[in-house]
Design a protein around this motif. Sequence first.
Motif, mmCIF file in Angstrom:
data_model
loop_
_atom_site.group_PDB
_atom_site.id
_atom_site.type_symbol
_atom_site.label_atom_id
_atom_site.label_comp_id
_atom_site.label_asym_id
_atom_site.label_seq_id
_atom_site.Cartn_x
_atom_site.Cartn_y
_atom_site.Cartn_z
ATOM 1 N N ALA A 1 0.857 -1.187 0.000
ATOM 2 C CA ALA A 1 0.000 0.000 0.000
ATOM 3 C C ALA A 1 0.889 1.233 0.000
ATOM 4 C CB ALA A 1 -0.890 0.002 1.231
ATOM 5 N N SER A 2 0.392 2.304 -0.578
ATOM 6 C CA SER A 2 1.164 3.543 -0.662
ATOM 7 C C SER A 2 0.330 4.702 -0.126
ATOM 8 C CB SER A 2 1.561 3.818 -2.122
ATOM 9 O OG SER A 2 2.207 5.066 -2.246
ATOM 10 N N ASP A 3 0.770 5.268 0.993
ATOM 11 C CA ASP A 3 0.072 6.393 1.624
ATOM 12 C C ASP A 3 0.998 7.602 1.720
ATOM 13 O OD1 ASP A 3 -2.048 4.633 1.969
ATOM 14 O OD2 ASP A 3 -1.435 4.088 3.994
ATOM 15 N N ARG A 4 0.407 8.786 1.926
ATOM 16 C CA ARG A 4 1.178 10.017 2.028
ATOM 17 C C ARG A 4 0.754 10.793 3.275
ATOM 18 N NH1 ARG A 4 0.732 12.443 -4.164
ATOM 19 N NH2 ARG A 4 1.700 10.651 -5.235
ATOM 20 N N PHE A 5 1.688 11.594 3.794
ATOM 21 C CA PHE A 5 1.319 12.451 4.912
ATOM 22 C C PHE A 5 1.963 13.825 4.768
ATOM 23 C CE2 PHE A 5 5.021 9.996 6.439
ATOM 24 C CZ PHE A 5 5.875 11.019 6.834
ATOM 25 N N ASP A 6 1.261 14.812 5.318
ATOM 26 C CA ASP A 6 1.762 16.180 5.437
ATOM 27 C C ASP A 6 1.697 16.572 6.903
ATOM 28 O OD1 ASP A 6 2.071 17.550 2.590
ATOM 29 O OD2 ASP A 6 0.296 16.275 2.501
ATOM 30 N N ILE A 7 2.753 17.182 7.391
ATOM 31 C CA ILE A 7 2.821 17.640 8.778
ATOM 32 C C ILE A 7 3.217 19.117 8.774
ATOM 33 C CG2 ILE A 7 3.995 17.394 10.996
ATOM 34 C CD1 ILE A 7 4.554 14.438 10.154
ATOM 35 N N LEU B 1 9.472 9.613 14.432
ATOM 36 C CA LEU B 1 8.726 8.846 13.435
ATOM 37 C C LEU B 1 9.434 7.537 13.090
ATOM 38 C CD1 LEU B 1 7.528 11.629 10.943
ATOM 39 C CD2 LEU B 1 6.123 10.320 12.545
ATOM 40 N N GLN B 2 10.774 7.559 13.069
ATOM 41 C CA GLN B 2 11.502 6.345 12.730
ATOM 42 C C GLN B 2 11.341 5.264 13.790
ATOM 43 O OE1 GLN B 2 12.625 6.303 9.605
ATOM 44 N NE2 GLN B 2 11.818 8.399 9.617
ATOM 45 N N SER B 3 11.024 5.670 15.015
ATOM 46 C CA SER B 3 10.830 4.679 16.076
ATOM 47 C C SER B 3 9.553 3.877 15.884
ATOM 48 C CB SER B 3 10.810 5.367 17.444
ATOM 49 O OG SER B 3 9.598 6.096 17.623
ATOM 50 N N SER C 1 9.103 7.078 5.346
ATOM 51 C CA SER C 1 10.169 7.992 4.928
ATOM 52 C C SER C 1 9.668 9.426 4.903
ATOM 53 C CB SER C 1 10.678 7.621 3.532
ATOM 54 O OG SER C 1 11.274 6.343 3.527
ATOM 55 N N VAL C 2 10.380 10.310 5.592
ATOM 56 C CA VAL C 2 10.156 11.745 5.450
ATOM 57 C C VAL C 2 10.971 12.199 4.248
ATOM 58 C CG1 VAL C 2 10.408 14.018 6.512
ATOM 59 C CG2 VAL C 2 9.775 12.038 7.918
ATOM 60 N N VAL D 1 4.362 6.347 3.420
ATOM 61 C CA VAL D 1 4.315 5.130 4.218
ATOM 62 C C VAL D 1 3.956 3.984 3.288
ATOM 63 C CG1 VAL D 1 3.136 3.893 6.078
ATOM 64 C CG2 VAL D 1 3.650 6.325 6.335
ATOM 65 N N ARG D 2 4.702 2.885 3.401
ATOM 66 C CA ARG D 2 4.419 1.686 2.611
ATOM 67 C C ARG D 2 4.205 0.512 3.561
ATOM 68 N NH1 ARG D 2 5.687 2.949 -2.856
ATOM 69 N NH2 ARG D 2 5.735 5.239 -2.888
ATOM 70 N N THR D 3 3.100 -0.189 3.389
ATOM 71 C CA THR D 3 2.766 -1.322 4.254
ATOM 72 C C THR D 3 2.230 -2.468 3.412
ATOM 73 O OG1 THR D 3 0.580 -0.323 4.608
ATOM 74 C CG2 THR D 3 2.247 0.066 6.289
ATOM 75 N N LEU D 4 2.354 -3.690 3.950
ATOM 76 C CA LEU D 4 1.874 -4.872 3.242
ATOM 77 C C LEU D 4 0.574 -5.424 3.818
ATOM 78 C CD1 LEU D 4 5.183 -6.878 2.626
ATOM 79 C CD2 LEU D 4 4.026 -5.260 1.099
ATOM 80 N N SER D 5 0.147 -4.908 4.975
ATOM 81 C CA SER D 5 -1.090 -5.392 5.589
ATOM 82 C C SER D 5 -1.939 -4.212 6.022
ATOM 83 C CB SER D 5 -0.783 -6.283 6.796
ATOM 84 O OG SER D 5 -0.288 -5.513 7.880
ATOM 85 N N GLU D 6 -3.243 -4.411 6.024
ATOM 86 C CA GLU D 6 -4.151 -3.356 6.467
ATOM 87 C C GLU D 6 -4.009 -3.114 7.975
ATOM 88 O OE1 GLU D 6 -5.795 -1.347 4.722
ATOM 89 O OE2 GLU D 6 -5.688 -2.304 2.747
#
Length: 395
Positions: A193-199, A228-230, A245-246, A268-273
């Motif tokens: 999955a491919s998600d994005r974030f803005d802070i 975030l890396q933690s 990844s920032v 953010v990349r994840t393989l599970s919901e």
Amino acid sequence: MPCSDSVSAEAFETGEAVCGQAIEWRRDFHRHPELLFDVDRTAARVAGLLRDFGCDEVTTGIGRSGVVAVIRGRTAPTSRTIGIRADMDALPILEATGLPYASAVPGHMHACGHDGHMAILLGAVKHLTATRAFSGTLVAIFQPAEEGGGGAKVMIEDGLFERFGIEEVYGLHNMPGMDVGTFAISDGVMLAASDRFDIKILGKGGHAAQPHETIDPILVANHVVGALQSIVSRSVDPIDPVVLSVTSIHAGDAYNVIPSEVLLKGTVRTLSETSRDKIESRVGALVSSVAKAFGAEAEFDYRRGYPPTVNHPIPAGILGDAAARVAGDAPVRRNTAPIMGAEDFSYMLKTRPGAFIFMGNGMTAPLHNHRYDFNDEALPFGVALWVELVTRERN
């Protein structure tokens, strides 16, 4: 360029004739790249070729600019209807290959091989339309806007599967670094999955010589990035791969001014919901708490993109068997590990059973690189795969 002798004659009876034409189509698409849903020339060229082949139906404008062709077999008719998808759009990249057929559109480039994917499906459709030596119905899907536009989802919402009665759906993607004539597939997760974030970190700006009178958002942002890396190392099961990844930090314009805000972006990349839900929740909570600890405020926006691409076991076995009949057993890796890239074919696999396979593109430049080029020697293997998948009887 001749087709490989190792390609099954049964699967690819048209041999060098179709291969030569496929190269011409591929290089024409490469020279005229178009982005997202604005693929007018590409879609018109595809639709024209499909009509010339004698497809039973050719429909344009599905999902804004998608093209769909229907080809009915003539042997032992059944109700089985499968879809095969090729993506049409290019990328906003300035090409640097220097090839004779390099992009004629500055800043646009087929840097992911969608030109090759189209040529492969067109070659298979040309052969299958001429022979009709299969049962059931093939629906050839030419999709816009894979590169970030979610064209698959838009076509589905436009009634793709219901309108054409598609029961199963299949797709492929070329893979640099894999030898031509090899394939890789699994019966589960293929892509992330491919998600994005803005802070946005909101502090209090001021003179750099008087930091005690400010709330320095750059300091806060540094702590946020580290925290975030933690999440990946301490909040996620270590055998469930996650990438956070920032990728962008912007703040300030002067040497002697502490800015009032910092903007961060990332993926953010994840393989599970399950991990996807956890990451979104943890990022939001962590950003807020770190900012508060320094007396700052934070605004957080998390946007979900493509879901994981997950193969269905039975169709994955069928597609893997077809690849083995084309290339042999050894060149087909059946339990390939997932990669953390993303693909909007995932929407199709959430809607219908099916499978997605990687096909070797040789030792070329990587995908999305300004020196990438689809390897024409891979074309016959892709054509043969789709011909074999459609023509072989199965229970």
